[in-house]
Every structure is written in C-alpha cells, then in structure tokens.
Design an enzyme around this catalytic site. Structure first.
Site, PDB file in Angstrom:
ATOM      1  CE  LYS A 166      -6.356   2.788  11.297  1.00  0.00           C
ATOM      2  NZ  LYS A 166      -5.525   1.614  11.028  1.00  0.00           N
TER       3      LYS A 166
ATOM      4  CE1 TYR B  42       1.886   5.852  10.824  1.00  0.00           C
ATOM      5  CE2 TYR B  42      -0.037   5.195   9.551  1.00  0.00           C
ATOM      6  CZ  TYR B  42       1.138   4.882  10.193  1.00  0.00           C
ATOM      7  OH  TYR B  42       1.571   3.577  10.175  1.00  0.00           O
ATOM      8  CG  PHE B  43      -0.933  14.643  12.408  1.00  0.00           C
ATOM      9  CD1 PHE B  43      -0.377  13.780  13.345  1.00  0.00           C
ATOM     10  CD2 PHE B  43      -1.808  15.611  12.862  1.00  0.00           C
ATOM     11  CE1 PHE B  43      -0.685  13.881  14.698  1.00  0.00           C
ATOM     12  CE2 PHE B  43      -2.112  15.733  14.212  1.00  0.00           C
ATOM     13  CZ  PHE B  43      -1.549  14.864  15.128  1.00  0.00           C
TER      14      PHE B  43
ATOM     15  CE1 TYR C 224      -8.819   4.491   8.919  1.00  0.00           C
ATOM     16  CE2 TYR C 224      -9.299   6.769   9.527  1.00  0.00           C
ATOM     17  CZ  TYR C 224      -8.384   5.766   9.250  1.00  0.00           C
ATOM     18  OH  TYR C 224      -7.042   6.042   9.308  1.00  0.00           O
TER      19      TYR C 224
ATOM     20  NE  ARG D 234      -7.681  17.732   7.936  1.00  0.00           N
ATOM     21  CZ  ARG D 234      -8.660  18.579   8.240  1.00  0.00           C
ATOM     22  NH1 ARG D 234      -8.393  19.734   8.797  1.00  0.00           N
ATOM     23  NH2 ARG D 234      -9.913  18.250   7.997  1.00  0.00           N
TER      24      ARG D 234
ATOM     25  CG  ASN E  98      -8.353  -1.163  -0.846  1.00  0.00           C
ATOM     26  OD1 ASN E  98      -9.086  -1.210  -1.826  1.00  0.00           O
ATOM     27  ND2 ASN E  98      -8.811  -0.972   0.372  1.00  0.00           N
TER      28      ASN E  98
ATOM     29  CG  LEU F  44      -5.962  19.000  -0.693  1.00  0.00           C
ATOM     30  CD1 LEU F  44      -7.168  19.619  -1.393  1.00  0.00           C
ATOM     31  CD2 LEU F  44      -5.445  19.942   0.394  1.00  0.00           C
TER      32      LEU F  44
ATOM     33  N   GLY G 231       0.813  -1.222   0.000  1.00  0.00           N
ATOM     34  CA  GLY G 231       0.000   0.000   0.000  1.00  0.00           C
ATOM     35  C   GLY G 231       0.844   1.269   0.000  1.00  0.00           C
TER      36      GLY G 231
ATOM     37  CG  ASP H  61      -8.029 -11.438   4.273  1.00  0.00           C
ATOM     38  OD1 ASP H  61      -7.695 -10.532   5.062  1.00  0.00           O
ATOM     39  OD2 ASP H  61      -9.219 -11.775   4.069  1.00  0.00           O
TER      40      ASP H  61
ATOM     41  CB  SER I  17      -5.458   7.746  12.223  1.00  0.00           C
ATOM     42  OG  SER I  17      -6.006   8.933  11.722  1.00  0.00           O
TER      43      SER I  17
ATOM     44  CB  ILE J 255       2.050   4.384   4.776  1.00  0.00           C
ATOM     45  CG1 ILE J 255       1.099   5.581   4.658  1.00  0.00           C
ATOM     46  CG2 ILE J 255       3.159   4.710   5.783  1.00  0.00           C
ATOM     47  CD1 ILE J 255       0.390   5.960   5.939  1.00  0.00           C
TER      48      ILE J 255
HETATM   49  N1  UFG Z   1     -10.320  18.792   0.695  1.00  0.00           N
HETATM   50  C1  UFG Z   1     -10.880  19.651  -0.240  1.00  0.00           C
HETATM   51  N2  UFG Z   1     -11.210  19.131  -1.457  1.00  0.00           N
HETATM   52  C2  UFG Z   1     -10.994  17.824  -1.788  1.00  0.00           C
HETATM   53  C3  UFG Z   1     -10.418  16.958  -0.824  1.00  0.00           C
HETATM   54  C4  UFG Z   1     -10.090  17.479   0.418  1.00  0.00           C
HETATM   55  O1  UFG Z   1     -11.090  20.826   0.031  1.00  0.00           O
HETATM   56  O2  UFG Z   1     -11.326  17.426  -2.921  1.00  0.00           O
HETATM   57  C5  UFG Z   1      -9.954  19.341   2.019  1.00  0.00           C
HETATM   58  C6  UFG Z   1     -10.738  18.706   3.140  1.00  0.00           C
HETATM   59  O3  UFG Z   1     -11.979  19.331   3.313  1.00  0.00           O
HETATM   60  C7  UFG Z   1      -9.776  18.918   4.297  1.00  0.00           C
HETATM   61  C8  UFG Z   1      -8.390  18.865   3.657  1.00  0.00           C
HETATM   62  O4  UFG Z   1      -8.612  19.055   2.257  1.00  0.00           O
HETATM   63  O5  UFG Z   1      -9.961  20.185   4.818  1.00  0.00           O
HETATM   64  C9  UFG Z   1      -7.710  17.528   3.857  1.00  0.00           C
HETATM   65  O6  UFG Z   1      -8.597  16.499   3.476  1.00  0.00           O
HETATM   66  P1  UFG Z   1      -8.125  14.990   3.296  1.00  0.00           P
HETATM   67  O7  UFG Z   1      -9.349  14.199   2.897  1.00  0.00           O
HETATM   68  O8  UFG Z   1      -6.947  14.925   2.391  1.00  0.00           O
HETATM   69  O9  UFG Z   1      -7.601  14.578   4.728  1.00  0.00           O
HETATM   70  P2  UFG Z   1      -8.389  14.527   6.115  1.00  0.00           P
HETATM   71  O10 UFG Z   1      -7.593  15.362   7.043  1.00  0.00           O
HETATM   72  O11 UFG Z   1      -9.815  14.824   6.014  1.00  0.00           O
HETATM   73  O12 UFG Z   1      -8.303  12.980   6.428  1.00  0.00           O
HETATM   74  C10 UFG Z   1      -7.125  12.427   6.901  1.00  0.00           C
HETATM   75  C11 UFG Z   1      -7.031  10.954   6.532  1.00  0.00           C
HETATM   76  C12 UFG Z   1      -8.038  10.147   7.278  1.00  0.00           C
HETATM   77  C13 UFG Z   1      -8.017  10.458   8.750  1.00  0.00           C
HETATM   78  C14 UFG Z   1      -8.141  11.950   8.975  1.00  0.00           C
HETATM   79  C15 UFG Z   1      -8.007  12.290  10.416  1.00  0.00           C
HETATM   80  O13 UFG Z   1      -7.236  10.772   5.131  1.00  0.00           O
HETATM   81  O14 UFG Z   1      -7.706   8.778   7.105  1.00  0.00           O
HETATM   82  O15 UFG Z   1      -7.099  12.609   8.285  1.00  0.00           O
HETATM   83  O16 UFG Z   1      -8.304  13.622  10.652  1.00  0.00           O
HETATM   84  F1  UFG Z   1      -9.038   9.867   9.388  1.00  0.00           F
END
Ligand code: UFG
Length: 356
Positions: free
Chosen positions: A172, A196-197, A168, A250, A53, A219, A28, A76, A142, A30
């Site tokens: 964790k 992880y962040f 999810y 973030r 995945n 994102l 995967g 698995d 996480s 990471i």
């Molecule tokens: N975002 C957008 N547009 C997009 C995708 C994301 O604006 O198309 C924004 C989100 O709203 C958020 C930021 O980008 O503000 C980061 O979003 P991500 O989905 O990349 O990451 P998250 O922080 O929401 O999620 C991550 C991990 C999860 C974990 C979570 C914990 O992907 O597995 O952090 O806070 F659960």
C-alpha cells in the site's frame, strides 16, 4: 456505446453511457458494496474480478439489490492484454481499483505473491488509465500506512508514514509512492488514495457481505462465526494494553459508508480540472475497543458469545482512529452508520449466509 442491461425495474434507456466506471475487485467485500452505491448514483459499473478471493454469488446479490444486470469480466488485473481488452470495450470515465490481496499474516508468509499481485495489478491499471485517458482514479489504500502512530491515537493525512510492518502494508505504501511519482511526472490524471480504517458490516439487505476464506483474521467475522457455531470460541488478543479497557482500539466503519466515500470521491474527481493526488482518511473518527465490540454484539444479537482473553497478537497497533476533517472538507462525505448498525448487519449477513 450501449449499456448492456436487461431489467424490468430500471430505465436504462435514460442512462448516460459516459458514466462507465471500472471497478477492479468489484465482487469483493468493499467492491460489491461500492458497485451497489455507484448504480444507485447513476453510474454504470463494470466489474473486473477473477473470483480468486470472491464469489459469483456476490454479483447475484448486487443484481438483486439494484434490479440491474451487471457487466462482469472474469479477468486478472495482472494480465495486461486481457485487462486492455476491457479498456477497449468500454469508454470509462473513472476507475476504482480494489483488486489486491489483503491478509496481513499471509503477506508475511508469501511476500512475493503480495508484491507481484498488488503492484503489477496497480501498474497495469495505471498504464491503461493513462493510455486510454481515463482521468479519475480511486486507489484502495489503508490506515496501515500510518503504522503505530507516535504520541497520538488520532491520525491525520499529514501524520508520519511509518515503516510498514508487513509486506501487505508495504504494497500500500509503495502503491501510493508509484501514484505520487506518476502525478509528479505531469500525467494528466487525478487520483484519490483512500486510506480505509476498519471496514465492517454488510449491506442491510443481507444479500452481500464479507466472505472470509478459511478462518477469519478480522474481528467482526470471527465474532459472528463464533456466535453461529462455525468457530468454537473467540480469543481477544491482549487485555493489558494502555487503553480504555486494556484491549486494542480501532475505527470500525460500516462498509456501506466506505462504499459511499468512493462515489463521493469519483464525483469530486470529475469536478477537478488539473491533475492531482490526494490522500484521504476513510473512518468514523471514533475509536472502539475489542471488548466494546464484543459487548455491542451481545447486546444487538441477544447471543452469549464464547470468548476468552489470550496473548497479544504480534504486530497489532494499540490504538488508532481517523481524523476525518479532510474527507468532510474535500469530499463533503462523512460516515453515517454506527458501530451498532455495523455489528447488526454483519450478524444478519452471517445468519443469512448459513441458509445458502
Ligand atoms: N482481534 C481479536 N481477536 C480476533 C481478531 C481480531 O482480538 O480473533 C483484535 C485484534 O487484535 C485487533 C482488533 O481485533 O486489536 C482488530 O483486528 P482486525 O484483524 O479486525 O483488524 P486490524 O486493525 O488488525 O487490521 C485492519 C485490516 C488490515 C490493515 C490494518 C491496518 O484488516 O488490512 O487494519 O491497521 F492492514
């Protein structure tokens, strides 16, 4: 036990075969980067992955980067007897357990799949670790366990654990509780829960990286897929938050830094004598807004991104980043790469991917 390697660029004869590390989910995002860093630090990773995945091409990428042939078992982690076969085959000194589902939105739609896969997989790994006396284990946790931090943006490992806002996230939290109970029972095992962040980027060789299935939720893949034309445009979810520019903040950390944190974690665990469990934040300690990411991407790539503001995404934390003092103090590890490097590597990976 003999090392199963064939390579002309690496001296496997000299390798210490007591350095086998089981890496579940090692194909995967990471996992694959961690396998590379393990090899570069003299370990012999064994990947257990059933590729539901992930793709076998990531193993080829690892082999190309490291000049080694990797032991892979298509298994698995929820299949106890098949997993046990792998424990019988190798004399593991450590385990890094990545294999799990990780899509927040999907977990709301299919909660049972998440509880089944993430918890049964962890239980099997813990059962077998104790049965086969593998004493060093790193668990993929996480920052989701912190939820929306109260009255602060920066979270330490002592910050309150909020009720999970998705199945999810709950897997964790429950995973960490299971681990705490196991260690409290007197089991002879040392465990690190790495929280992880936001892991992003790709290997600088562009031979391995993130392979999102379907439309990406995260994102950075959404940014790079928009720039390359796989997606028409990217929507920024909300621009009226109480942050530097109204968009969410973030702690984006380069995946190679995250991978190295696992190597430091395994090395540190090996030096500890008594059973223990530690929770450690894996981040950079710096917050970056969504708009800052977009602007960084445009600057680094020279591409104009088609983006628009849209409504807030339900369940989004407004602003969170890591206090990283514990990882420095305990693991002697800190993130080295910048957000710019992360974005550049993610973009190079996206461009390379298109050529496959
Ligand atoms: N975002 C957008 N547009 C997009 C995708 C994301 O604006 O198309 C924004 C989100 O709203 C958020 C930021 O980008 O503000 C980061 O979003 P991500 O989905 O990349 O990451 P998250 O922080 O929401 O999620 C991550 C991990 C999860 C974990 C979570 C914990 O992907 O597995 O952090 O806070 F659960």
């Amino acid at each position: 036990m003999t090392a199963r390697f064939k390579s002309n660029s690496f001296n496997f004869e000299a390798m210490d075969t007591s350095k086998y590390i089981l890496v579940t989910g090692g194909a995967g995002f990471i996992g694959s980067h961690t396998v590379v860093e393990l090899i570069e630090n003299g370990y012999i990773p064994v990947i257990v992955d059933d590729f539901r995945n992930s793709e076998e091409s990531s193993v080829k990428g690892i082999e190309k980067i490291t000049g080694t042939s990797i032991s892979v078992r298509n298994t698995d982690v929820c299949d106890f007897s098949k997993l046990e076969k792998v424990f019988r085959e190798f004399n593991f000194t450590g385990i890094i357990h990545f294999a799990a589902y990780k899509a927040v939105g999907e977990s709301v739609q299919k909660p049972l799949n998440y509880y089944q896969n993430n918890l049964v997989g962890l239980l099997n790994v813990l059962q077998l670790a104790t049965k086969y006396k593998v004493k060093n284990l790193v668990f993929s946790s996480s920052c989701t366990v912190y939820g929306e931090p109260k009255n602060t943006k920066v979270v330490t490992e002592e910050s309150a654990i909020q009720p999970a806002n998705s199945p999810y996230g709950n897997t964790k939290q429950i995973g960490e509780e299971i681990i705490n109970d196991l260690v409290a029972s007197g089991a002879d095992i040392k465990i690190l829960n790495l929280r992880y962040f936001n892991p992003v980027g790709a290997h600088s060789s562009a031979l391995i990286g993130e392979l999102p299935i379907g439309k990406p939720n995260n994102l950075i893949p959404a940014v790079t897929q928009t720039a390359i034309g796989k997606l028409e445009k990217i929507t920024i979810f909300g621009n009226d938050y109480d942050t530097i520019d109204g968009t969410c903040v973030r702690d984006y950390i380069h995946v190679v830094d995250v991978a190295n944190a696992h190597v430091s974690g395994i090395k540190w665990l090996e030096q500890q004598e008594n059973s223990l469990v530690e929770n450690i934040n894996i981040g950079t300690g710096k917050g970056t807004s969504v708009l800052e990411i977009i602007h960084t991407f445009e600057e680094v790539s020279g591409e104009k991104l088609n983006w628009e503001f849209g409504p807030r995404r339900e369940g989004d934390v407004v602003e969170i980043f890591a206090d990283v003092s514990k990882s420095k103090r305990i693991l002697n590890w800190e993130a080295k790469k910048t957000v710019k490097e992360s974005v550049k590597d993610a973009w190079n990976w996206e461009k390379k991917e298109l050529k496959h």
